[in-house]
Design a protein around this motif. Structure first.
Motif, PDB file in Angstrom:
ATOM      1  N   ALA A   1       4.647  -7.299  17.630  1.00 27.17           N
ATOM      2  CA  ALA A   1       5.450  -7.663  16.603  1.00 27.17           C
ATOM      3  C   ALA A   1       5.032  -7.672  14.994  1.00 27.17           C
ATOM      4  N   SER A   2       3.869  -7.794  14.979  1.00 27.09           N
ATOM      5  CA  SER A   2       3.447  -7.983  13.327  1.00 27.09           C
ATOM      6  C   SER A   2       3.497  -6.460  12.595  1.00 27.09           C
ATOM      7  N   GLY A   3       3.520  -5.377  13.645  1.00 29.19           N
ATOM      8  CA  GLY A   3       3.918  -4.098  13.066  1.00 29.19           C
ATOM      9  C   GLY A   3       5.434  -3.937  12.770  1.00 29.19           C
ATOM     10  N   ALA A   4       5.967  -4.945  13.707  1.00 30.06           N
ATOM     11  CA  ALA A   4       7.591  -4.498  13.641  1.00 30.06           C
ATOM     12  C   ALA A   4       8.634  -5.280  12.919  1.00 30.06           C
ATOM     13  N   ALA A   5       7.798  -6.169  12.225  1.00 31.34           N
ATOM     14  CA  ALA A   5       8.672  -7.022  11.342  1.00 31.34           C
ATOM     15  C   ALA A   5       9.169  -6.786   9.807  1.00 31.34           C
TER      16      ALA A   5
ATOM     17  N   ILE B   1      -6.382  -1.569   1.326  1.00 37.58           N
ATOM     18  CA  ILE B   1      -5.240  -1.173   1.759  1.00 37.58           C
ATOM     19  C   ILE B   1      -4.161  -2.105   0.833  1.00 37.58           C
ATOM     20  N   ASP B   2      -3.051  -1.242   0.637  1.00 40.59           N
ATOM     21  CA  ASP B   2      -2.006  -1.695  -0.193  1.00 40.59           C
ATOM     22  C   ASP B   2      -0.825  -2.408   0.657  1.00 40.59           C
ATOM     23  N   ALA B   3      -0.692  -3.410   0.611  1.00 43.38           N
ATOM     24  CA  ALA B   3       0.184  -3.867   1.755  1.00 43.38           C
ATOM     25  C   ALA B   3       1.681  -4.183   1.049  1.00 43.38           C
TER      26      ALA B   3
ATOM     27  N   PRO C   1       4.419  -5.562   6.717  1.00 44.00           N
ATOM     28  CA  PRO C   1       3.656  -6.437   7.765  1.00 44.00           C
ATOM     29  C   PRO C   1       2.506  -5.626   8.506  1.00 44.00           C
ATOM     30  N   GLY C   2       2.835  -4.512   8.819  1.00 46.33           N
ATOM     31  CA  GLY C   2       1.607  -3.592   9.543  1.00 46.33           C
ATOM     32  C   GLY C   2       0.538  -3.433   8.700  1.00 46.33           C
ATOM     33  N   LEU C   3       0.757  -2.999   7.473  1.00 45.11           N
ATOM     34  CA  LEU C   3      -0.337  -2.840   6.533  1.00 45.11           C
ATOM     35  C   LEU C   3      -1.027  -4.046   6.227  1.00 45.11           C
ATOM     36  N   LEU C   4      -0.337  -5.170   5.946  1.00 42.98           N
ATOM     37  CA  LEU C   4      -1.098  -6.357   5.696  1.00 42.98           C
ATOM     38  C   LEU C   4      -2.081  -6.979   6.829  1.00 42.98           C
TER      39      LEU C   4
END
Ligand code: FAD
Length: 364
Positions: free
Chosen positions: A38-42, A82-84, A151-154
């Motif tokens: 989910a954290s990469g899908a949001a 990493i740039d979120a 969200p995936g990058l964060l």
């Protein structure tokens, strides 16, 4: 203190970052990829949902997390490199029918009272802000400062920053069991060997309930599927929230349309029906999207809970096992406060009053 964390979603990674920063020695165990669920899908909206308008513990938790966000995001971006993609697009909460005009005007006034600037806009002012919006939109509560992230990058930024501080990331092998008997767990077993630990945190999204059940916990964390579309379009500049879904202008020329909320078990597939519904919703809000290119579609499984609220605290009957899940539609927003408070709970035994309403003991 050695802490093993199950789950490399944004919740597990934020907890790893805060714990490692506070002096713990963290091993994070992720069976797949960091941010792979989910954290990469949001959508990555950092916006308290309608449920947070009413005063109460959930609103307090959301606002506390928003307060932490600027400092936390600056720190993890700097430490991870990493740039979120945090963008302050603002949001327009739309009145699509006459019945919604008065409640949204009132919502704008209430938000003012909480110190988060929100104005009511309609007519020419609304068209000036978003010329592409459908003419049927009657007005909107406009919050110019609201933000969203990738969200995936964060999630990766939290993980990498924790790793740079000394945390071990064990990716590609599941937590399979617990070591020891009685109230004290001595560590966990994984597909890649045992990990001794003084404390264990279960942050495995909708899979947390099954892990907790092995330790006698009785709460469920049902997966709630959400489908999403990415268009290639620069049709709007602000996030917009309509009655049936939302649109978010993202970095690199993408525009996300989301999201369904479906209770269909662990079936993580986008469906023709779900995507058609999102396309109708998107074109209803911004007619130009009818002809926009669809770059991709996907689905993710949000972690639910029996009452819909987060489940954060020490597992009943265990001295050193903690749980952090059930963030449902708000896990990206709530990651910083969850990371901070779980870290304090594990290391100092201090349960912040903000967590009082969210402990797993409420399920008996
Ligand atoms: C379409 C959609 C849109 C959303 N939009 C927003 C939004 O705009 N704003 C917002 O705040 N929230 C949003 N959310 C909600 C948010 O994505 C979730 O609340 C959040 O990602 C939950 O994070 P998590 O770390 O608890 O779970 P997850 O991201 O599911 O991570 C759990 C991890 O645990 C791992 N795992 C499971 N079992 C094991 C095991 N036995 N051993 C090791 N690892 C294991 C999984 O592989 C997974 O990577 C959205 C969700 C969806 C699906």
């Amino acid at each position: 203190m050695r802490v093993a964390i199950a789950g490399g979603g944004i919740i597990g990674c934020a907890i790893a970052y805060f714990l490692q920063s506070a002096g713990a020695s963290v091993t994070l165990i992720e069976r797949g990829e960091i941010g792979g669920e989910a954290s990469g899908a949001a959508a990555g909206l950092l916006i308290p949902p309608a449920a947070a308008v009413a005063p109460g513990p959930f609103r307090d938790l959301c606002l506390a997390s928003l307060d932490l966000y600027p400092g936390v995001i600056a720190a993890v971006q700097a430490e991870s490199g990493i740039d979120a993609e945090c963008l302050a697009s603002g949001i327009l909460v739309l009145a699509e029918s006459p019945e919604l005009v008065q409640p949204l005007r009132a919502h704008a006034r209430r938000q003012d009272a909480s110190g988060r600037p929100t104005d009511w806009v309609d007519g020419a002012a609304l068209r000036l802000l978003e010329p592409a919006l459908s003419r049927r939109v009657l007005g909107a509560a406009y919050s110019p400062d609201e933000k969203h992230v990738n969200p995936g990058l964060l999630t990766q930024a939290f993980a990498r920053a924790a790793q740079r501080r000394g945390a071990e990331l064990r990716v590609g092998g599941a937590l399979t069991g617990f070591l020891g008997r009685g109230p004290q767990v001595r560590g966990v077993s994984t597909a890649n060997g045992d990990v001794p630990a003084d404390a264990v945190v279960l942050a495995a999204g909708p899979w947390t309930g099954a892990l907790g059940a092995r330790l006698g916990a009785g709460f469920r964390t049902p997966p709630m599927r959400g489908q999403m579309i990415a268009y290639r379009s620069a049709a709007i500049r602000h996030a917009v929230w309509g009655e049936d879904g939302y649109l978010v202008p993202k970095a690199r020329g993408f525009l996300f349309a989301g999201a369904t909320v479906e209770d269909v078990g662990f079936r993580k597939t986008a469906t023709a029906r779900g995507i058609a519904g999102l396309r109708r919703m998107a074109a209803g809000l911004v007619p130009a999207l009818r002809h926009a290119e669809v770059a991709s579609t996907w689905a993710g499984l949000r972690p639910g809970s029996p009452d819909g609220w987060p489940v954060i605290g020490r597992l009943p009957g265990r001295d050193n096992v903690y749980v952090a899940t059930g963030h449902f539609r708000n896990g990206i927003l709530l990651a910083p406060i969850t990371g901070k408070l779980v870290s304090e709970l594990v290391l100092e035994g201090r349960s912040d009053p903000l967590l009082a309403a969210f402990g797993p003991e409420r399920f008996g």
